[in-house]
Design an enzyme around this catalytic site. Sequence first.
Site, PDB file in Angstrom:
ATOM      1  CB  ALA A  74       0.345   6.293   3.728  1.00 42.71           C
TER       2      ALA A  74
ATOM      3  CB  ILE B  44      -2.459   0.278  -6.124  1.00 45.07           C
ATOM      4  CG1 ILE B  44      -2.125   1.647  -5.517  1.00 45.07           C
ATOM      5  CG2 ILE B  44      -3.854  -0.157  -5.686  1.00 45.07           C
ATOM      6  CD1 ILE B  44      -3.094   2.759  -5.927  1.00 45.07           C
TER       7      ILE B  44
ATOM      8  CD  GLU C 168      -3.883  10.666  -6.341  1.00 43.23           C
ATOM      9  OE1 GLU C 168      -4.713  10.794  -7.230  1.00 43.23           O
ATOM     10  OE2 GLU C 168      -4.190  10.455  -5.163  1.00 43.23           O
TER      11      GLU C 168
ATOM     12  CD  GLN D 284       3.859   6.301  -4.574  1.00 36.81           C
ATOM     13  OE1 GLN D 284       2.859   6.932  -4.860  1.00 36.81           O
ATOM     14  NE2 GLN D 284       4.124   5.129  -5.106  1.00 36.81           N
TER      15      GLN D 284
HETATM   16 MO1  MOS Z   1      -6.530   7.916  -7.251  1.00 30.67          MO
HETATM   17  S1  MOS Z   1      -6.845   8.891  -9.030  1.00 30.67           S
HETATM   18  O1  MOS Z   1      -7.196   8.878  -6.056  1.00 30.67           O
HETATM   19  O2  MOS Z   1      -7.222   6.408  -7.430  1.00 30.67           O
END
Ligand code: MOS
Length: 735
Positions: A509, A465, A701, A635
Site C-alpha cells: 500500500a 493476498i 504485519e 489487518q
Molecule cells: Mo511478508 S512475511 O513480508 O510476505
Amino acid sequence: MTSVGTDVDRVDGPEKTTGRARYSADRVLPDMAYAHVVLSTIGKGRIRAMNTDAAAGAPGVLRVYTPFQPLKLYPPPPGYGETYAVLQDRDIRFRGQVIGLVVARTFEQAREAAALVTTEYDAQQPSTSLAAGSPGVTAPDQGQGAPPAKFAVLAPGVTSIDQALAASEVTVQGTYTQGSQHHVAMEPHATVAVWQDGHLTAYCGAQMPQVHAVSLAAQLGVEADRVRVLSPYVGGAFGSRVATWPDIALASAAALDLDRPVKLVLAREQVFTMVGHRPAVSQTVRLGASADGVLNAVSHKSDVAMPMPTVGSWVMVPAQDTSGALYKTPNLAIDQRVVPLDMPPTWAMRGPNEAPGGFAIETAMDELAVSLRMDPLRLRLRNYATTAAGTGRPWSSKHLRECYETGAERFGWSSRPRSGTVDGQWLVGTGMATAIYPAARFPAAVRVRFRDDGTAVVASATADIGTGAVTLLSICGSDALGIPLSRVEPRLGDSALPPGAPAVGSAGAGSTAPVIRSAAQAAITALIDLAVTHPDSPFYGMTADQVRYHDGYLDAGAGRSMGFARLLKLTGTAGVEATANGGPGPEAGQYAFHSFGAHFCEVRGNRFTGEPRVSRFTTVVDIGTVVNAQATRSQIVGSVIFGIGHALLEVDPLEDSGRLAAGNLGDYLVPVNADIPDIDVHWLDIPDTVYSPFGARGVGELATVGSAAAIGNAIHDATGIRVRDLPITLDKLLG
Ligand code: MOS
C-alpha cells in the site's frame, strides 16, 4: 469528497462471498489433467530405487515422473526459493521433499496412484536439534543496505557489551524459545498451467506476479517473456507465496511435456513442508539499567534453525528491527546466528523477523519492569528513543508516545486490576508491549487509463493476498481522479501489467498509493493534451494551461466543461493512458522508517486447569495515513489474532527423524473464534510525508509484533509464572 481514510467495503467482496471469484484451483480448462506430488518419508539420505509400476498402471494415469524419469527443471534464481531443482537427483534433503509427480485424468486418480509409488532409501540420521547446534554461525549478510547480522554500538570508553552490562545497577537476562510455525493460508497452494504457442500461462498465488514469472521461467529454462503469471485472487499468503516453490514449476513442466493443461493442488499436509515455514528460534536478551529504569545496555542474541545450503531459505534476523531500533540505550549489541539443520525450507512469515524478535525484547522489558517494581509503560516511556538505536538516524515520523497514551486510556491501564486478582476460578492479569515494524518502500509502476465509457482503469502488477490491495487501487484512483469508486476498475495480479510493488513487508500500500497519484496526474496531462490538440475537441487550439481537470471533467471556464468520456467519444479515442514510476528517494539513506504501536491486554488464567484465555485487547498504531479504515481495522485485528496464536497455540516440533510432528491442520493449532475476545483497535492517522508524499506507510504485519509478548506479560501478571518457551500452554502454568 474523497474516500481515503473512510470505511470502504471491498470492491471484490461480492465476488468472493458469492463464490464467483476464481482462485487458481477454480480454473477448469478443456482437456486438463491433474497432478499429485509424492514426498520423501525420510529426513536425510538418498533414493536407492523407486517402483512406479503400480502407479503407472493405475486407472487414468498419464505419466509418473521421478528422479529416474524426470521432468527437466532448473533451480530458481538465487533468493527466489530453494537452491536445488526437484527430481534432478536422488538426494533426500528433508522429509517432505518432492520425489515424484503423478499426472492422471482426474484428481482422485492422480492421488490414488501417487499412494502406490514405493521408494527404497539409503537413510542417514538427520541433524534436527537447534539446541545441540547452538550457538550457530553468524547469519549471512542481508544485502540491500541492511545492517550486518552482528554489530555493536558502544558508548565512549566502553569496550564490550558485557562490560556495559556488568557496570549496570540492575540487569535481567532471559532466553526465549519457540518452535516452527506455519503460514497455513486458507487457500492451499495450487497451479493451473497451460501452454499455447510456446507461451505459458500459470494461474497461481503470487505475492509478486512478475518476480514469479521470472523465477518460473528460470526453473523451466525458457525466456521470461514466455511466461505469464495470473494471480487475481489469493486466499492468504503471509510470506508463503513470495518464493516460487516447486509445485508451480512441476505443473508447468508437466503441461509442456504432456501438451495439455495441468492442475496441481497441494494437499494440506504437503503445504507444511513444501512452501516454507517460520523456523524455530532461541533468543537471549540481556538488559542493563539504572535503579530508576534508564537503560544502559541492550544485548540481543539469536540462534535460528535454518535448512542446509543445499535446500535454501530466507534467513530470519529477529533483532535488527526490534532491539536494534526500539529503545534509547548508550550500549547495544546484536548477534544474529543461524544453525543449519536437515529440515524443510523456511521462508518469511508475517512479521518474519519482528514477531519473534518483538516477543524477546518486549518480554525482557517486562522482566526488567518487574525487577525494578516499575510500571512497564513507564519503563518504556523512560527509554523512549527519538533516533534508531542501531543506525542513529532520526525517524521519518514517530508517534509511539501517542500510541502508548491513547492505548492506556482506551484500555484503562491506570485503573487495571491488581496483579493476580482472583475472580472465581480465574486469575486476572494485564500486560502491555510495543509494536515496531520497518516501513520499506519499493519501486512501483502504475498505469491509469481514461476510457470512453466514463470509467478509469488503475493497473499495477502487485497482488491482493487478502489484504484489500485491489480496493486500495480503487480508493486511491477515485481520490486522484475525483470520480466515484464505482467508475474505477482496479487491475492487479497479472505479470503483464506495469511492474508493481511486491505484496511483502507490509509495503504494498505504501509503495503503490503515491504512484497512483503520479500516474493519475500523468494521465490527466495526456487527456488535456488530447483536448487541446484534437481538431474535433471543443478545446482545440487552447493552451494546456487554459484547461483544468476536476472530478472527471475538463473545464476551460465560461461554461465550457465536458466529461472525459464525452471528449474521448467526440475525438474517436478509445482511451488515454499514462504510466508512472515511483520509489524511494534520497530520504531513504537519511532516516529510519518504522511503524509503531502499543498493545494492552488482559488475560485470565484458570486456577485449576491452567488454561490461559485472552479476555481484552487494545491496540493503537501509528502507520501514517490510513487509506481504508475498514481494511486497516481488519489487518490489525488479524495481526493480533496471529499474536494470540503465536503466544498460546502454534508450534510444530521437528522430531529427531526430521519429521514435522504437527504438519497438518488436525495437529497444528491456530486460533478460532472462541479464542478471540473483542479487539479494540485505534490508529493515529498522522501522514508520514517523509516516507512518501501520500504519507501512508502500510499496516499489515505491525500488530503481529509485540502482541504475543503483551499476552505473556499479562499471564505473568495474573499467575506469577514467566513462560519463556512459546506457546504458553496450560501444562506450563500448572506448576
Ligand atoms: Mo511478508 S512475511 O513480508 O510476505
